[in-house]
Every structure is written in structure tokens, then in C-alpha cells.
Scaffold this active site. Structure first.
Site, short mmCIF file in Angstrom:
data_model
loop_
_atom_site.label_atom_id
_atom_site.label_comp_id
_atom_site.label_asym_id
_atom_site.label_seq_id
_atom_site.Cartn_x
_atom_site.Cartn_y
_atom_site.Cartn_z
N GLU A 248 38.24 -14.95 76.99
CA GLU A 248 39.62 -15.44 77.09
C GLU A 248 39.59 -16.84 76.47
OE1 GLU A 248 41.99 -13.66 77.92
OE2 GLU A 248 41.24 -12.15 79.31
N CYS A 282 46.12 -22.37 78.44
CA CYS A 282 45.94 -21.66 77.16
C CYS A 282 47.22 -20.95 76.73
CB CYS A 282 44.76 -20.71 77.23
SG CYS A 282 44.82 -19.63 78.66
P1 NAD Z 1 34.58 -27.62 75.32
O1 NAD Z 1 34.78 -26.70 74.17
O2 NAD Z 1 33.45 -28.60 75.25
O3 NAD Z 1 34.40 -26.82 76.70
C1 NAD Z 1 35.26 -25.78 77.11
C2 NAD Z 1 34.61 -25.12 78.34
O4 NAD Z 1 33.42 -24.46 77.94
C3 NAD Z 1 34.16 -26.09 79.44
O5 NAD Z 1 34.43 -25.49 80.69
C4 NAD Z 1 32.65 -26.24 79.24
O6 NAD Z 1 31.95 -26.48 80.45
C5 NAD Z 1 32.28 -24.90 78.69
N1 NAD Z 1 31.14 -24.94 77.76
C6 NAD Z 1 30.95 -25.82 76.75
N2 NAD Z 1 29.81 -25.52 76.09
C7 NAD Z 1 29.28 -24.43 76.70
C8 NAD Z 1 28.11 -23.64 76.47
N3 NAD Z 1 27.27 -23.88 75.45
N4 NAD Z 1 27.88 -22.60 77.31
C9 NAD Z 1 28.74 -22.33 78.33
N5 NAD Z 1 29.85 -23.02 78.58
C10 NAD Z 1 30.12 -24.06 77.77
O7 NAD Z 1 35.89 -28.38 75.44
P2 NAD Z 1 36.58 -29.27 76.55
O8 NAD Z 1 36.71 -30.66 76.03
O9 NAD Z 1 36.00 -29.08 77.91
O10 NAD Z 1 37.98 -28.57 76.48
C11 NAD Z 1 38.70 -28.68 75.28
C12 NAD Z 1 39.16 -27.40 74.73
O11 NAD Z 1 38.73 -26.28 75.49
C13 NAD Z 1 40.66 -27.34 74.79
O12 NAD Z 1 41.19 -27.90 73.62
C14 NAD Z 1 40.97 -25.90 74.91
O13 NAD Z 1 41.15 -25.35 73.64
C15 NAD Z 1 39.75 -25.30 75.49
N6 NAD Z 1 39.92 -24.80 76.85
C16 NAD Z 1 40.51 -23.60 76.99
C17 NAD Z 1 40.73 -23.08 78.25
C18 NAD Z 1 41.39 -21.74 78.42
O14 NAD Z 1 41.92 -21.48 79.49
N7 NAD Z 1 41.34 -20.85 77.43
C19 NAD Z 1 40.33 -23.80 79.36
C20 NAD Z 1 39.71 -25.04 79.20
C21 NAD Z 1 39.50 -25.52 77.91
#
Ligand code: NAD
Length: 478
Positions: A248, A282
Site C-alpha cells: 500500500e 495517502c
Molecule cells: P520514508 O520513505 O523514509 O519512510 C516511509 C516508511 O517506511 C517509514 O515508516 C519507515 O520507517 C519505513 N521504512 C523506510 N525504509 C525502510 C526499509 N528499508 N525497510 C522497511 N521499512 C522502511 O519516508 P518518511 O519521511 O518516513 O515519509 C515520507 C513519505 O512516505 C511520504 O512522502 C509518503 O509518500 C510516504 N508515506 C506513505 C504512507 C502511506 O500511508 N502510504 C505513510 C507514511 C509515509
């Protein structure tokens, strides 16, 4: 009075601290509210061993008993809703009332999947005499779940409920910035009598945890909610082991506002919904394509309502929008607004960080944003709306589809022919007309294009957590 919980890992039915812990901050005050133990590799190995044992036990438990434990846990979470919502507001920043509604939504996901657990029907295929073909649905195995920080309760509820209802065990890595929701889920399931090892909760360095879990042969499903870039990375890791994924991912939701709609009502609905959860959703409505004949009236009403949004600490009862969840979002939004301004967008309201303490950002509306602006392609994931005029529905649908995402899309109209054209033409997993709601327990939710694979919720939800086995049974040796 603070009710922020003492944070632990939960492995094999036991609460665990580790030598390594990191602070959890309140985004409204930047103060430390707790310390989160981070898992070492040995903790992850313990979780894998426990999940293996848990799966062996749980897959044999009757669906009705699985359902009863989910329902009991949901009832406990309903009883504890104020305590849980308090913790979520403290760690995430969202207004208390929104946090409480999120807790209830999480309980609804449990309750829905509890019902579905008892309805994972197979089928009997018509056959020649003397032979039977029977299709069974069986739990897929150990699930590695990864939930994000924007909905600390309802997002992990979805993954945990799906896995447990289907008869799987799950190792959940919830978001390190917002661990309390997942901790309360584990507490409720523990108190409801879930056997040890069926749910294991870990926190730590995300890349280390995902690398370690996904390469393990017993992990049969990777269920992730988060950004498209991380989802793509985890999908590639999973593909190396032929492990199934449920992804998702991000969205950049279009809203098509047709000329026949109630302009005032649609604009107010858009402005209020945009600022919910400070836009960190999202499915958040973001690119508003408004018919040119109503553009000025719509934009004026929208901007007025957005600017009136009461921003502050989510613990104050009248606050409508809290801070952003972390400093990264403030920096990302500031850069997107500056870029849009540089290429000629009009900043109708907001656009800046606000306050001396905390990660507050003004409700922001940009109008007449050129396609060259980064924000037209990149998900802002914050309280930022784009309002652009369109000449007709054909142009609106074409522009709605002009991003790599396809999660939620919305339309406002009373004309059946417009509805039909939107439903047929928009590339998205979810299309909502005259409502900005996109995801309910009873409806399937998920994306197309870069927004991911699989569906959560509805009768489709449990299918991610199950495999189809066909049995051919001949009554005589042939
Ligand atoms: P990010 O891409 O660093 O992290 C997003 C999520 O993924 C976080 O919960 C993080 O802990 C997890 N994550 C990161 N690297 C990972 C890895 N290698 N393995 C497993 N999990 C990992 O970004 P962020 O700064 O935390 O959030 C920014 C972007 O994330 C937003 O712009 C948005 O697009 C997206 N986001 C989407 C949702 C959603 O509901 N689809 C939720 C939160 C964030």
C-alpha cells in the site's frame, strides 16, 4: 496527565527491553516522551523462532476461535480508547478527537476481519463421477508487516487483523516515531488470550529489520504501507526469495469538481478534508481540477475555509490540525512550495513553517500551478492543496491520470453521465463521488500503477494472507 506507555518489544508473548533505545518526541513540543527499545539481530531471530512456533499452533485454531480473540481485543481497545488516543496525539500530533476516531477505525478493522475469518470459503468444482476437485484457502505462513507513522493505530490494526484472522503469525515492525498504537494492539491481543508467537512486535533500524526478515525462508508475505520508493525496494528484496508482497504505497489524489455541483459545499468539504491528519494521508485530496466556470468561487471559498483551520497542539480541544509528524515533512513541504512559487504558482494562503516550537506548517493552498512544478508530480504528504482550472471533464480526467500514482480519486457532480466517465476513465484503485472517504473496513482498498499491489479490507483483504490449494480426489486409483 500523561498516559504515554512504557515502550517495549513484544516477542513470544513477552515484553522485552533492549540495551539500545532511542527517544520518541512529541512533534508539538519537540520534548522527549518515551524511549523506544531497538531490536538487535538476536531479537529478530527470537521473533522468527516464536513466529514459526506461533504459526504451527495458530493455523490449527478454529476460525471462530480466532474471530473471538480478535473481537475480545477490539472490545478492550474500545474500552481503552481515551488512553490510546492520548498516546497517539502525544507522539504523532493529530488532534485528540481525530486520534480517538482512528482508534475506533482500528477496532472496526479487527471486527470486520473477525467476521471474514469465518467466511474464507473454498469451493467444490463440478466433476465427472468418482472424482472430486476441492479448492481450499489456507494461511500463507509467517507475515513480515511494516506499518507507517501517519496512522499509528489503524495502519498496524489492518495488517495484524488480516494476518491473525487468516491463521498466520506476524512479525510487525511498526513506525519508530509512533510506536504506541502498535504497542496497545499487542497489549489488547495479549490480554485477549492470543497464544505466544502469533504476534511479535519489533522496532529498530528499518533497513536492517526488513533485510533480515525478508530473506528468511519462513517469511511468506511482506505487507508494507509507506512510500513508493521504500515499497519498491522491499518488493525487489522479496522477489529474490519469491516471497509474495502486499504493497500500500503513495498517492497524489485528484479531485474533479464539475460545473453542476454545489460549489460552496464541495469547496468546504475539500478544505476540511485536506487538513485532516495535517494532509499526511495517502488518500488525501491534493490536486483539485475545477471547471473554469466555477473556479473563482470554488477557490475563494476553499482558501477562506483552509485559512480558518485552527492549528495547534492536538491536546487542545478546539484544534483542527496539529503539527506535522516530523521535521522531514516541514523541510519537504517548504521545498515544494518554494519550487512552485519559482515556476509561477500563486500562493493563496500559507506556505510556511509556523510557531517557535514544534513542526507546525500553515494550511497551504496553491492555485494555477504549472505542470512543471515538482508538486504536480510529487506527493506532498502535508496540508497542501493545488487548485487548477480545467475546460471540461475530458481534460480533467487526462490531468488526473498524469501522475505515476493511482490510489484514490474523487469527483463532485450530480450528473450520471459524468460519474460514468470518471469511473471508467480514472486510473485509481478507489473512486469516490461526492465524498472524500476512500477506505472503510468493508470496502477493498489499494492502488494501481506506482501506488502498489493487493487490496486491504472488503472480502478481498484476507486473500493476501492465504494461498489457494486445489485437491483432486479420485475415489479409485486410476
Ligand atoms: P520514508 O520513505 O523514509 O519512510 C516511509 C516508511 O517506511 C517509514 O515508516 C519507515 O520507517 C519505513 N521504512 C523506510 N525504509 C525502510 C526499509 N528499508 N525497510 C522497511 N521499512 C522502511 O519516508 P518518511 O519521511 O518516513 O515519509 C515520507 C513519505 O512516505 C511520504 O512522502 C509518503 O509518500 C510516504 N508515506 C506513505 C504512507 C502511506 O500511508 N502510504 C505513510 C507514511 C509515509
Amino acid at each position: 496527565m500523561s498516559t504515554y506507555p512504557d515502550l517495549h518489544l513484544y516477542i513470544n508473548g513477552e515484553w522485552r527491553k533492549t540495551a539500545d533505545d532511542l527517544p520518541v518526541l512529541n512533534p508539538a513540543t519537540e520534548e522527549e516522551i518515551g524511549r523506544l527499545p531497538h531490536a538487535q539481530i538476536s531479537d529478530l531471530d527470537d521473533a522468527l523462532e516464536a513466529a514459526e512456533k506461533g504459526f504451527k499452533t495458530w493455523r490449527k485454531v478454529a476460525p471462530i476461535e480466532r474471530a473471538n480473540i480478535l473481537l475480545k481485543a477490539a472490545a478492550l481497545m474500545r474500552e481503552r480508547q481515551d488512553e490510546i488516543a492520548n498516546a497517539i496525539t502525544a507522539e504523532h500530533g493529530k488532534p485528540f478527537d481525530q486520534a480517538r476516531r482512528e482508534v475506533i477505525r482500528g477496532c472496526e478493522f479487527f471486527e470486520w476481519d473477525a467476521g471474514e475469518a469465518t467466511r474464507t470459503y473454498g469451493r467444490v468444482i463440478p466433476s465427472a463421477p468418482g472424482v472430486r476437485y476441492i479448492v481450499h484457502l489456507q494461511p500463507i505462513g509467517i507475515v513480515a508487516g511494516f506499518s507507517p507513522w501517519n496512522f499509528p493505530m489503524s495502519q498496524p490494526c489492518r495488517k495484524v487483523a488480516g494476518a491473525i484472522a487468516a491463521g498466520c503469525s506476524i512479525i510487525l515492525k511498526a513506525a519508530e516515531e509512533t510506536p504506541a498504537g502498535a504497542l496497545h494492539i499487542a497489549r489488547a491481543l495479549h490480554d485477549a488470550g492470543l497464544p505466544p508467537g502469533v504476534l511479535n512486535l519489533v522496532f529498530g533500524t528499518p533497513s536492517e529489520i526488513s533485510e533480515h526478515l525478508i530473506k528468511h525462508e519462513l517469511v511468506r508475505l511482506v505487507a508494507f504501507t509507506g512510500s513508493t520508493s521504500v515499497g519498491r525496494h522491499l518488493t525487489i528484496l522479496a522477489a529474490q526469495h519469491m516471497t509474495q508482497v502486499l504493497m500500500e504505497l503513495g498517492g497524489h489524489a485528484p479531485v474533479i469538481v464539475c460545473e453542476d455541483t454545489d460549489v460552496q459545499a464541495a469547496a468546504i468539504s475539500g478544505a476540511v478534508r485536506k487538513m485532516r491528519n495535517a494532509g499526511q494521508v495517502c488518500t488525501s485530496p491534493t490536486r483539485f481540477f475545477v471547471h473554469e466556470s466555477i473556479f473563482d468561487q470554488y477557490t475563494e471559498t476553499f482558501v477562506r475555509r483552509a485559512a480558518e483551520t485552527l492549528v495547534g497542539n492536538g491536546m487542545s480541544s478546539d484544534v483542527e490540525m496539529g503539527p506535522l509528524a516530523n521535521e522531514r515533512r516541514v523541510d519537504a513541504l517548504t521545498a515544494l512550495v518554494e519550487n512552485a512559487r519559482d515556476v509561477g504558482a500563486e500562493i493563496k494562503t500559507g506556505g510556511r513553517k509556523t510557531g517557535d516550537k514544534g513542526y507546525f506548517f500553515e494550511p497551504t493552498v496553491l492555485a494555477n500551478v504549472p505542470d512543471s512544478a515538482r508538486v504536480m508530480q510529487e506527493e506532498p504528504f502535508g496540508p497542501l492543496a493545488i487548485i487548477n482550472p480545467v475546460a471540461n471533464l475530458e481534460e480533467a480526467i487526462e490531468r488526473a491520470n498524469s501522475v505515476p500514482y493511482g490510489l484514490a480519486a474523487y469527483g463532485f457532480t450530480n450528473r450520471a453521465d459524468y460519474v460514468d466517465r470518471m469511473v471508467e476513465g480514472i486510473e485509481a484503485g478507489n473512486v469516490s463521488i461526492n465524498t472524500l472517504e476512500a477506505s472503510l473496513p468493508e470496502t477493498p482498498f489499494g492502488g494501481v500503477k506506482s501506488s502498489g499491489y493487493g487490496r486491504e479490507g472488503g472480502i478481498e483483504g484476507l486473500h493476501n494472507y492465504m494461498v489457494t490449494k486445489n485437491v483432486s480426489h479420485s475415489l479409485q486409483i486410476d
